[in-house]
Scaffold this motif. Structure first.
Motif, mmCIF file in Angstrom:
data_model
loop_
_atom_site.group_PDB
_atom_site.id
_atom_site.type_symbol
_atom_site.label_atom_id
_atom_site.label_comp_id
_atom_site.label_asym_id
_atom_site.label_seq_id
_atom_site.Cartn_x
_atom_site.Cartn_y
_atom_site.Cartn_z
ATOM 1 N N SER A 13 3.359 -6.171 5.431
ATOM 2 C CA SER A 13 4.029 -6.042 4.138
ATOM 3 C C SER A 13 3.108 -5.343 3.136
ATOM 4 N N THR A 14 3.676 -5.024 1.995
ATOM 5 C CA THR A 14 2.893 -4.359 0.949
ATOM 6 C C THR A 14 1.771 -5.263 0.454
ATOM 7 N N ALA A 15 2.043 -6.562 0.322
ATOM 8 C CA ALA A 15 1.010 -7.502 -0.125
ATOM 9 C C ALA A 15 -0.134 -7.566 0.892
ATOM 10 N N ASP A 16 0.209 -7.548 2.178
ATOM 11 C CA ASP A 16 -0.839 -7.555 3.209
ATOM 12 C C ASP A 16 -1.698 -6.299 3.130
ATOM 13 N N LYS A 17 -1.061 -5.160 2.880
ATOM 14 C CA LYS A 17 -1.814 -3.910 2.755
ATOM 15 C C LYS A 17 -2.735 -3.938 1.536
ATOM 16 N N LEU A 18 -2.262 -4.511 0.423
ATOM 17 C CA LEU A 18 -3.103 -4.601 -0.772
ATOM 18 C C LEU A 18 -4.298 -5.518 -0.547
ATOM 19 N N LYS A 19 -4.075 -6.652 0.117
ATOM 20 C CA LYS A 19 -5.180 -7.561 0.404
ATOM 21 C C LYS A 19 -6.211 -6.914 1.328
#
Length: 67
Positions: A13-19
């Motif tokens: 997900s986008t949140a996983d990519k940001l982390k």
């Protein structure tokens, strides 16, 4: 009615990519801070804070900048 086709594997997900990006940037920044901090301590001395505190300040500052 025919069944829905499978969409295949789903990526992160986008949140996983940001982390992941923040962790990688922080790690790279910390390593760069270690290198530049060590070089500056060798060139100019540690100052009144001592070696470990000065090196830690370089590493934290650089890690926060990149992360």
């Amino acid at each position: 009615m025919p069944p829905m086709p499978n969409r295949g594997p789903v990526g992160p997900s986008t949140a996983d990519k940001l982390k992941m990006g923040a962790m990688m940037g922080g790690t790279v920044g910390t390593i760069i801070g270690f290198i530049f901090g060590t070089v500056n301590i060798f060139r100019y001395g540690a100052g009144p804070n001592g070696i470990m505190r000065t090196l830690g300040q370089y590493m934290l500052g650089s890690g926060a900048t990149f992360g």
